[in-house]
Design an enzyme around this catalytic site. Structure first.
Site, PDB file in Angstrom:
ATOM      1  NE  ARG A 127      -2.577   1.037   3.681  1.00 32.23           N
ATOM      2  CZ  ARG A 127      -3.483   0.976   4.655  1.00 32.23           C
ATOM      3  NH1 ARG A 127      -4.765   0.928   4.344  1.00 32.23           N
ATOM      4  NH2 ARG A 127      -3.121   0.935   5.913  1.00 32.23           N
ATOM      5  NE  ARG A 160      -1.509   3.488   7.802  1.00 28.59           N
ATOM      6  CZ  ARG A 160      -2.740   3.143   8.189  1.00 28.59           C
ATOM      7  NH1 ARG A 160      -3.785   3.517   7.463  1.00 28.59           N
ATOM      8  NH2 ARG A 160      -2.933   2.456   9.277  1.00 28.59           N
ATOM      9  NE  ARG A 171      -2.208  -1.797  11.156  1.00 27.48           N
ATOM     10  CZ  ARG A 171      -2.042  -1.396   9.892  1.00 27.48           C
ATOM     11  NH1 ARG A 171      -0.895  -1.583   9.269  1.00 27.48           N
ATOM     12  NH2 ARG A 171      -3.032  -0.812   9.262  1.00 27.48           N
TER      13      ARG A 171
END
Ligand code: AMP
Length: 216
Positions: A127, A160, A171
């Site tokens: 991403r 990120r 996560r």
């Protein structure tokens, strides 16, 4: 319309929330975005949140709940909102129930966007996010026209800090332990609508809109 999006990291909640906000002219409230903005501005909230976000852990409820309560009490939320990334614990869900009761607001629907762990890992590891408008790209599945540059606004793309393999794994663990119980929580309240998040963003959006039309 008062909507809530639940799903693992990388399920496409942000992408869908942005589309919904535009289509229905209601604010998109993403706790992750609020934290990242605070980190960028080096505020006390940002400094506190960063300690947890960098480890893939949840920011403590006492910080997060007050922040959302303040946001939901603003005028622009009176006609509706899309909550993305909140609640993430049963305690936050209970707090939200109380906040909404005080505001005399009833949630219309909770979308549970389903994506497998392997798909999450594939999506998050590639991403790239626009530092200006927040648009999301993937280096392999949906690359920008020019490497490192946002198609929407020409802003710079970045990875990120929490989209690295170790933090992604953490996560996912946090999601299954602390957030997945919310599916039962909202199922008991008859609010859950399950959406297959592995389809492409356009197909997912069509399914969400169909569900919203059906409850109108
Ligand atoms: P997101 O952008 O939704 O993936 O959120 C990025 C990170 O922000 C999460 O991994 C958490 O560390 C933190 N965060 C976002 N929303 C919440 C929340 N509702 N409760 C606690 N931490 C949160």
């Amino acid at each position: 319309m008062y909507l809530l999006l639940v799903g693992p990291p990388g399920a496409g909640k942000g992408t869908q929330a942005k589309r919904l906000a535009k289509a229905y002219s209601i604010p998109h409230i993403a706790t992750g975005d609020i934290f990242r903005e605070a980190i960028k501005n080096e505020t006390p909230l940002g400094k506190k949140a960063k300690e947890y976000i960098d480890q893939g852990k949840l920011v403590p409820d006492e910080v997060t709940i007050g922040m959302v309560e303040e946001r939901l009490s603003r005028d622009d939320c009176q006609k509706g909102f899309i909550l993305d990334g909140f609640p993430r614990t049963v305690n936050q869900a209970d707090a939200l129930t109380n906040i909404l009761e005080d505001l005399e607001i009833c949630l219309d629907i909770v979308f549970n966007i389903n994506v497998s762990d392997q798909e999450v890992i594939n999506r998050l590891s590639g991403r790239r996010v626009c530092s200006e408008c927040g648009a999301s790209f993937h280096i392999e599945f949906s690359p920008p026209q020019e490497t490192g540059v946002c198609d929407e606004c020409d802003g710079g793309l970045y990875q990120r800090d929490d989209d690295n393999p170790e933090t992604i794994k953490e996560r996912l663990v946090v999601y299954s332990k602390q957030t997945a119980p919310l599916i039962d929580y909202y199922q008991e309240r008859d609010l859950i609508c399950v959406i297959d998040g592995e389809k492409n963003p356009e197909q997912v959006f069509v399914k969400i809109k169909e569900a919203l039309e059906a409850i109108k």
